[in-house]
Write an enzyme that holds these catalytic residues in place. Structure first.
Site, PDB file in Angstrom:
ATOM      1  N   TYR A  30      38.580  48.120  44.852  1.00  6.68           N
ATOM      2  CA  TYR A  30      37.493  49.079  44.981  1.00  6.68           C
ATOM      3  C   TYR A  30      37.567  49.768  46.336  1.00  6.68           C
ATOM      4  O   TYR A  30      37.169  49.202  47.350  1.00  6.68           O
ATOM      5  CB  TYR A  30      36.142  48.367  44.857  1.00  6.68           C
ATOM      6  CG  TYR A  30      35.834  47.854  43.474  1.00  6.68           C
ATOM      7  CD1 TYR A  30      36.503  48.329  42.345  1.00  6.68           C
ATOM      8  CD2 TYR A  30      34.850  46.891  43.273  1.00  6.68           C
ATOM      9  CE1 TYR A  30      36.199  47.859  41.074  1.00  6.68           C
ATOM     10  CE2 TYR A  30      34.541  46.422  41.995  1.00  6.68           C
ATOM     11  CZ  TYR A  30      35.216  46.914  40.908  1.00  6.68           C
ATOM     12  OH  TYR A  30      34.922  46.452  39.647  1.00  6.68           O
ATOM     13  N   LYS A  80      41.938  45.898  38.269  1.00  5.53           N
ATOM     14  CA  LYS A  80      40.734  46.457  37.650  1.00  5.53           C
ATOM     15  C   LYS A  80      40.338  47.640  38.514  1.00  5.53           C
ATOM     16  O   LYS A  80      40.072  47.487  39.714  1.00  5.53           O
ATOM     17  CB  LYS A  80      39.630  45.398  37.627  1.00  5.53           C
ATOM     18  CG  LYS A  80      38.380  45.840  36.898  1.00  5.53           C
ATOM     19  CD  LYS A  80      37.315  44.746  36.931  1.00  5.53           C
ATOM     20  CE  LYS A  80      35.974  45.295  36.488  1.00  5.53           C
ATOM     21  NZ  LYS A  80      34.865  44.804  37.304  1.00  5.53           N
TER      22      LYS A  80
END
Lengths: 253, 253, 253, 253, 253
Positions: free
Chosen positions: B136, B167
């Site tokens: 992220y 992810k």
């Protein structure tokens, strides 16, 4: 370091830009590490530089491996720091013959990196691997990282810290780079390829200068795999560096 | 990663929001980890994501477990950092087949997380577990964390750091997400489900886009367990991702 | 946690204020840890909370011990942090059945404490001890640490981090505290006694509310040992919490 | 602690000022650690306090040794911190019967020192050595480090942290120092000698006050070895502390 | 320390400037560590000071080696800190008889260096090596690092910390340096050579002053190898320090 040298010279194919700069450096072809692995082999490179993830998933042992064991993204601002993200043992197990480590000399975090390189160098030597230092003077205190005295300082820092080879930027001319090479003593000097040069000749002239100044070779990435014909560029470098030819000879087919 | 895939695709049920966002994400039903455990099984999910506390108290081994080994509350301000709060050995003993770890790329603390992930990945592999990186980009330096070049950089960071899967957030369209998938190389790409979309169709279109771009699947939480009919949503995702159907087919009973 | 429970309820006598607040909380009688040890036994408490120094010099094994393994003085300003000051092994050897650890959720140092609690919880479980988390949202980012959503977040943080029990502040009413208890899942909830309440009835009403909301009990210090009649207060709490009586019944002799 | 006590009282000769304040505290005679070693013996002190360097080069085993295992110069500005500079094992091997450690309570670095003392105390106890805490409230948050409530807090901090004895400053009167002694519980209290007092009588009155308040004794440096007649001062302290005489008796030959 | 002394005096050839100042200190001849190694031997030096990299690549065992185990570049701004970059074991294996370590007393990072030196000193002694401390008061808090009280404090800091010898700057006159030597107690004092003095006589007068004040010798770099005739300078120092002659005698051939 012998495994990375031919005629006491070496050309290393650098491919740690995916972490350091992001895929913005890549195109549809060179984004694929498998392409680079092929290129390293077909282009007769003396070594290939991967981060752990690439080494584990793409390395095929045909070209000696330098595993870059620290790294950072360029998204982070502030004084640069890159910590160890691959153990020396892991580098050894994946087949590396050397570990690479970047030290941002002049950064407020310099001491962390000098300390970490110290530990890594000792571990690598225990396992029979070389330790190569990318020495990049950077941080608020550094105004011009290709100034001759800064590049020479970088080279010397690597020697003093125990590097078997140092990767440093080119100063722009033979005379000043000679001093950097001299400052590096018995540590081999590899010129850092840097961003893609305007023309192939421009780039080869720099490489010729570095070699004339006493460098063992270069670590090159973008100037090869961003080239429209990477193998031709690889061949030119081979002629120039390994066979010690002139820029003109190197560019001739 | 094979254990988390079916037809080379996978849908992971994410439930680490209790630590990351607090119970404000939950209602009377989904606040209960036992409900999620049931849902993971009944909804034919390929994996379920828990923090250590939930895994120890609720995990029943019917669905492969990804143990999220770092985390933080969203009460903290400033540059984000989440350190390891569960050992790899503990994750292994509770039955996890993979560890999950969040790296806030671009944060002033990025290097701590890259370093920690490096150690965790090696430990996990030693024990036969996969290492999945939640990448992220976040912190003052990041203006838009779904910008195509940022998402692609996130994907690549995971590959370079040695993640078996990453992810990442969806970029908003197939074309740009393709580049992210390509940048991830052999690392599997899981789209991050994100906050609940306005309609189910909206969400499924995003998922379809990610799959079309080459993603292996998605990690989804709120769009399933905040749904009025979580099992219907799970079924739709199964059809779309695992059976490779269209959004319309997936929404049809 | 069974050792700290009776009828699945528990009352813990907290006495870590000497480090956390200083002797200003004490009078001539309760400044003496031996008095507290007596009180814990005579008052039929289910556990007593000591720091290492008190445990080593005063603990007599008549009441199960929770050793608080981190702590700080309140002299320090800035974002709160309390590191481990007693090893789990030392806690075990002195006879503790559980370790206690404070996590200042929301503090700039939160990640240090979550990490440290993670290690301590695993060590404690290995030695057959419970791990109890004092979760106190605190720091510049926290405006109101008894706001329902903050208390519920605290409870959940403990569950996710692997605590067997959490000590949290009371929200002020049954309904909102129910949500906190629900958020804590299988982790037992102990209400934090807090500063001395205006009257005994006031305090008991809070405790009754917490119990009605599903709490397993409370950890109480000042409201007992600052009382003019600590044993009467202990007896009232016993009736209310363990025997599940009303506030009125509890206050009746 | 028994080895440092006579009639349950003790006088420790402190000589860690060379590191803490620099040689500016010394004259031609007392700058020599050999002189201090002689004085400790001839003056019938119950213990002598040295840093590692002095212990290794000058300690002759005639007086029990307290090895001060952390320290700092007073050249450093900002929130005070002193880390461990001598291992407990090294202290043991040089013959120490106790380790000494300074905790700057209230400093922004307090938690580092509480944590370090925690580890050191456990190691020392394993080797059969006592752990003595110098508790000095200091840092921006501390306005007056001899205020009664601050001194009592210091004493209590030592007890809670597991110190066998605490060295704290005198509050200025018997009544308030009594509270500090009470707060220290079973931890022995040693008054800190502090800077040289205007007259010997002034100093002895303070010591008498501390003893009357329940202190086990004092740790004294400058008031002895900066005295024109250190042995006479030592003799006076012996009479006052060990033989429990009055200030007048102590000053009489 | 005996191995570094002759007639209880010693002259150490310092050559860690490559890391500390960069090659700007060097010329074409003295940039080469092999030249220094020759000079150390031919000039009858009692020791030579190298960083790890130089020791591994150039040390030939003819002169006792002091391995400098920490260091930093002078590119970094802010409060100075230099961490360990060579393990004591590595220093031992390369043949060092002593380790050298710089402590920037007064720096905001002083405590890190005092702690690290503490560990290194103990490790070195275990392996039969001496520990020499370069004590350089530096940082915002230090106004004048050759002020007599600052130099004496530096000397004492080394003694207290357990150094076998200290390297400190000259105060400018015999009387004040005597106090520094006295403050160092049984730790040997080596005057720091410092930058090249205007004339050889100027430099030798300083050395004579230090010796007269009781120093064991000096550690000298630039005043020897920047000299037009390094061997003549070495010979003069030998006569002055080892044979205890006057400046005039030393300068005479």
């Amino acid at each position: 370091m012998e495994v990375f040298l031919h005629n006491n010279r070496g050309i290393l194919l650098a491919y740690d830009q995916g972490l350091e700069h992001g895929p913005t450096d890549f195109n549809e072809r060179n984004v694929d590490p498998a392409f680079i692995m092929e290129l390293a082999n077909a282009g007769r490179f003396n070594g290939v530089v991967f981060q752990k993830g690439l080494a584990e998933k793409y390395y095929d042992h045909r070209v000696p491996l330098i595993l870059k064991v620290n790294g950072k993204t360029n998204l982070v601002k502030g004084e640069p720091v890159a910590r160890q993200i691959c153990s020396v043992k892991c580098a050894f197990e994946v087949g590396a013959k050397a570990v690479g480590y970047t030290i941002y000399a002049g950064s407020a975090h310099e001491s962390l990196m000098l300390e970490e390189f110290g530990r890594i160098q000792e571990e690598a030597h225990k396992l029979g691997m070389a330790a190569i230092a990318w020495i990049y003077p950077r941080g608020e205190a550094i105004k011009n990282d290709t100034a001759p005295e800064i590049v020479a300082y970088a080279a010397r820092t690597g020697l003093e810290a125990g590097a078997d080879a140092v990767k440093i930027k080119y100063t722009g001319n033979v005379e000043s780079f000679k001093w950097a090479v001299k400052s590096a003593g018995k540590a081999k000097v590899f010129m850092s390829g840097g961003p893609k040069a305007p023309t192939e000749a421009d780039f080869l002239k720099q490489v010729r200068g570095a070699i004339d100044a006493g460098a063992a070779g270069l670590a090159v990435g973008r100037n090869v795999w961003q080239s429209s014909n990477p193998l031709r560029m690889a061949s030119a470098l081979y002629k120039l560096v390994i066979e010690d030819r002139s820029v003109d000879e190197a560019l001739r087919d």
